[in-house]
Design an enzyme around this catalytic site. Structure first.
Site, mmCIF file in Angstrom:
data_model
loop_
_atom_site.group_PDB
_atom_site.id
_atom_site.type_symbol
_atom_site.label_atom_id
_atom_site.label_comp_id
_atom_site.label_asym_id
_atom_site.label_seq_id
_atom_site.Cartn_x
_atom_site.Cartn_y
_atom_site.Cartn_z
ATOM 1 N N ARG A 121 0.822 -1.226 0.000
ATOM 2 C CA ARG A 121 0.000 0.000 0.000
ATOM 3 C C ARG A 121 0.852 1.272 0.000
ATOM 4 O O ARG A 121 0.427 2.336 0.440
ATOM 5 C CB ARG A 121 -0.962 0.035 1.177
ATOM 6 C CG ARG A 121 -1.971 -1.074 1.154
ATOM 7 C CD ARG A 121 -3.165 -0.731 2.015
ATOM 8 N NE ARG A 121 -4.162 -1.780 1.935
ATOM 9 C CZ ARG A 121 -4.201 -2.836 2.741
ATOM 10 N NH1 ARG A 121 -3.309 -2.956 3.692
ATOM 11 N NH2 ARG A 121 -5.131 -3.744 2.601
ATOM 12 N N LYS A 143 3.012 11.242 -11.786
ATOM 13 C CA LYS A 143 2.168 10.388 -12.631
ATOM 14 C C LYS A 143 2.904 9.066 -12.806
ATOM 15 O O LYS A 143 4.019 9.032 -13.333
ATOM 16 C CB LYS A 143 1.914 11.034 -13.991
ATOM 17 C CG LYS A 143 0.782 12.039 -13.972
ATOM 18 C CD LYS A 143 0.375 12.454 -15.372
ATOM 19 C CE LYS A 143 -0.746 13.482 -15.320
ATOM 20 N NZ LYS A 143 -1.097 13.996 -16.663
ATOM 21 N N GLU A 185 9.553 18.507 -25.163
ATOM 22 C CA GLU A 185 8.888 18.899 -23.919
ATOM 23 C C GLU A 185 9.469 20.222 -23.396
ATOM 24 O O GLU A 185 8.756 21.029 -22.802
ATOM 25 C CB GLU A 185 9.020 17.804 -22.850
ATOM 26 C CG GLU A 185 8.437 16.443 -23.251
ATOM 27 C CD GLU A 185 6.903 16.345 -23.185
ATOM 28 O OE1 GLU A 185 6.248 17.296 -22.707
ATOM 29 O OE2 GLU A 185 6.367 15.309 -23.632
ATOM 30 N N LYS A 229 7.488 22.729 -14.435
ATOM 31 C CA LYS A 229 6.689 21.563 -14.045
ATOM 32 C C LYS A 229 6.344 21.631 -12.557
ATOM 33 O O LYS A 229 5.211 21.360 -12.149
ATOM 34 C CB LYS A 229 7.455 20.277 -14.375
ATOM 35 C CG LYS A 229 6.701 19.025 -13.994
ATOM 36 C CD LYS A 229 6.183 18.253 -15.158
ATOM 37 C CE LYS A 229 5.186 17.194 -14.742
ATOM 38 N NZ LYS A 229 5.273 15.965 -15.471
ATOM 39 N N GLU A 239 -4.386 17.159 -11.483
ATOM 40 C CA GLU A 239 -4.932 17.574 -12.784
ATOM 41 C C GLU A 239 -6.430 17.876 -12.725
ATOM 42 O O GLU A 239 -7.216 17.385 -13.536
ATOM 43 C CB GLU A 239 -4.618 16.509 -13.860
ATOM 44 C CG GLU A 239 -4.624 17.098 -15.263
ATOM 45 C CD GLU A 239 -4.028 16.157 -16.315
ATOM 46 O OE1 GLU A 239 -2.927 15.623 -16.095
ATOM 47 O OE2 GLU A 239 -4.680 15.981 -17.347
ATOM 48 N N ARG A 243 -3.100 21.737 -14.470
ATOM 49 C CA ARG A 243 -2.067 20.765 -14.893
ATOM 50 C C ARG A 243 -2.281 20.274 -16.320
ATOM 51 O O ARG A 243 -1.329 19.849 -16.987
ATOM 52 C CB ARG A 243 -2.017 19.574 -13.918
ATOM 53 C CG ARG A 243 -0.888 18.622 -14.243
ATOM 54 C CD ARG A 243 -0.601 17.615 -13.154
ATOM 55 N NE ARG A 243 0.442 16.704 -13.569
ATOM 56 C CZ ARG A 243 1.112 15.890 -12.771
ATOM 57 N NH1 ARG A 243 0.842 15.894 -11.473
ATOM 58 N NH2 ARG A 243 2.045 15.091 -13.243
ATOM 59 N N ASN A 247 -0.305 19.119 -21.144
ATOM 60 C CA ASN A 247 -0.649 18.258 -22.286
ATOM 61 C C ASN A 247 -0.658 19.033 -23.603
ATOM 62 O O ASN A 247 -1.194 18.537 -24.601
ATOM 63 C CB ASN A 247 -2.010 17.588 -22.057
ATOM 64 C CG ASN A 247 -1.985 16.721 -20.815
ATOM 65 O OD1 ASN A 247 -0.986 16.089 -20.525
ATOM 66 N ND2 ASN A 247 -3.079 16.731 -20.063
ATOM 67 N N HIS A 250 -0.251 17.370 -26.957
ATOM 68 C CA HIS A 250 -0.452 15.937 -26.741
ATOM 69 C C HIS A 250 -1.756 15.417 -27.346
ATOM 70 O O HIS A 250 -1.886 14.219 -27.568
ATOM 71 C CB HIS A 250 -0.410 15.605 -25.254
ATOM 72 C CG HIS A 250 0.981 15.678 -24.652
ATOM 73 N ND1 HIS A 250 1.755 16.817 -24.703
ATOM 74 C CD2 HIS A 250 1.740 14.739 -24.018
ATOM 75 C CE1 HIS A 250 2.912 16.584 -24.094
ATOM 76 N NE2 HIS A 250 2.930 15.335 -23.675
ATOM 77 N N HIS A 254 -0.858 12.445 -29.386
ATOM 78 C CA HIS A 254 -1.258 11.080 -29.012
ATOM 79 C C HIS A 254 -1.972 10.388 -30.168
ATOM 80 O O HIS A 254 -1.784 9.186 -30.396
ATOM 81 C CB HIS A 254 -2.198 11.097 -27.799
ATOM 82 C CG HIS A 254 -1.475 11.208 -26.494
ATOM 83 N ND1 HIS A 254 -2.074 11.701 -25.354
ATOM 84 C CD2 HIS A 254 -0.206 10.898 -26.146
ATOM 85 C CE1 HIS A 254 -1.203 11.691 -24.364
ATOM 86 N NE2 HIS A 254 -0.061 11.206 -24.816
ATOM 87 N N HIS A 267 7.661 9.427 -28.419
ATOM 88 C CA HIS A 267 6.654 10.335 -27.852
ATOM 89 C C HIS A 267 6.942 11.818 -28.134
ATOM 90 O O HIS A 267 6.071 12.560 -28.592
ATOM 91 C CB HIS A 267 6.555 10.075 -26.343
ATOM 92 C CG HIS A 267 5.620 10.989 -25.634
ATOM 93 N ND1 HIS A 267 4.257 10.955 -25.831
ATOM 94 C CD2 HIS A 267 5.852 12.005 -24.743
ATOM 95 C CE1 HIS A 267 3.689 11.892 -25.088
ATOM 96 N NE2 HIS A 267 4.624 12.543 -24.427
HETATM 97 N N1 GLY Z 1 3.330 14.795 -18.521
HETATM 98 C C1 GLY Z 1 2.204 15.551 -18.128
HETATM 99 C C2 GLY Z 1 2.014 15.612 -16.656
HETATM 100 O O1 GLY Z 1 2.865 15.170 -15.906
HETATM 101 O O2 GLY Z 1 0.995 16.078 -16.227
#
Ligand code: GLY
Length: 362
Positions: A121, A143, A185, A229, A239, A243, A247, A250, A254, A267
């Protein structure tokens, strides 16, 4: 190089950026008030280059260290690999106070974070990113996850590391294509958040290989990107709103990655194509100017990144694919669109007609 803090309501953490970060890892982790068992997770290539320095540093600081290697590649980013990490964690008697260290790029970081979030956990987790993309994006912000056969990163958790230890000297073994992918990025941060970073990138003649990037510029690239970031994640960890600006590029990126079956582009390359497309859509909607989009596209070209959606893809393919993106909210596709260099908006007002007209493809 400066320290950056990701400020969170619970468990803020430091991004330590220094040429000695890997050799100093044990030392830095000693200050975290964690248990003495550490499991280092890496892939064979990265471990061959940096495993010994990493393990030596941990052991000389008193950590009892074991390792687990996962073959390189997105195809191993799945629950079977996580199961094997759990097996190693069990065999080495990891406890709740123990720590998983991710020594690698984004795939290793995401998987290690997910294993850390779920084993017992939740055990401690430290990121030691080795690719530019992982340094400026994946290692910061919590993430974590793995792929499902039906889509990338569909299984995962927000789970923050206790420390991100960045050693820019590790980039010397990074293939140039991966360097350029990470730069996509970095350009993204310039467009969405940091005009000054953008103009510093513009001032450089070549950005297509680390060989042309001075130590000073590399420091700027890493610190400004990580700061951007950290700023965004500190304001919106899960998010709920802001946040999503990370993207940028993206949505269509994507779609291009998925429609080319993750084989044609890495990517960052797909994100570059997505940023060019988003710039065109923003011009179409009168949100920013042709000159601004040209400045963005010039940077992307100077970095040696692709700009064009492959000619075999139709606009119907793109529209269909973006509808199934996991970032769709209440059935509406959200786009991040620039309004000036350093500023973007989040909008669901982009219609299929606007996309068709802006992209002028098939
Ligand atoms: N790569 C996008 C984020 O970390 O929100």
């Amino acid at each position: 190089m400066p320290k950056i803090t990701v400020n969170l309501p619970q468990d803020s953490y430091e991004i330590a950026i220094a040429p000695s970060s890997l050799a100093q890892l044990g030392n830095k982790m000693q200050k975290l008030a964690i248990g003495n068992k550490v499991l280092v997770i890496s892939n064979p290539e990265i471990f061959e280059h940096y495993g010994e320095t990493c393990v030596k540093s941990l052991e000389s600081s008193g950590f009892e260290t074991s390792t687990h290697l996962i073959p390189a590649g997105e195809e191993f980013k799945n629950l079977q690999s996580i199961q094997q990490v759990y097996d190693t964690a069990l065999a080495n008697h990891l406890e709740r106070s123990s720590t998983l260290v991710a020594l690698g790029g984004g795939v290793i970081g995401d998987m290690t974070g997910f294993a850390a979030a779920t084993w017992l956990r939740g055990v401690n987790f430290v990121q030691v990113p080795t690719s530019l993309l992982a340094i400026v994006d994946a290692s910061v912000g919590g993430k974590t996850g793995v792929n499902h056969p039906q889509g990338k990163n569909l299984i995962g958790a927000f789970y923050q590391p206790k420390l991100v230890a960045i050693d820019p000297t590790l980039l010397k073994t990074l293939p140039s294509r991966e360097f350029r992918a990470g730069m996509a990025e970095v350009i993204k941060y310039g467009v969405i958040w940091d005009q000054d970073l953008f103009t510093k990138l513009e001032a450089s003649d070549r950005l297509d290989s680390l060989d042309y990037v001075s130590e000073e510029l590399l420091e700027t690239i890493i610190t400004r990107s990580c700061q951007a970031k950290a700023d965004v994640v500190s304001q919106d960890e899960k998010e709920a709103g802001l946040r999503a600006i990370l993207n940028y590029g993206h949505t269509i990126g994507h779609a291009v990655e998925s429609l080319t079956h993750y084989k044609q582009f890495v990517h960052g390359e797909a994100v570059a194509i997505g940023m060019v497309a988003a710039g065109k859509i923003a011009v179409e909607m009168g949100l920013w100017t042709k000159e601004q989009t040209q400045r963005q596209d010039n940077l992307i070209v100077k970095t040696g990144l692709p700009t064009e959606i492959p000619s075999e893809l139709t606009v119907e393919d793109i529209l269909e694919t973006i509808k199934s993106d996991k970032k769709v909210k209440a059935g509406k596709v959200r786009f991040i669109l620039p309004t000036s260099i350093g500023e973007v908006i989040i909008t669901d007002r982009v219609t299929p007609e606007i996309i068709t007209s802006a992209l002028k493809i098939n």
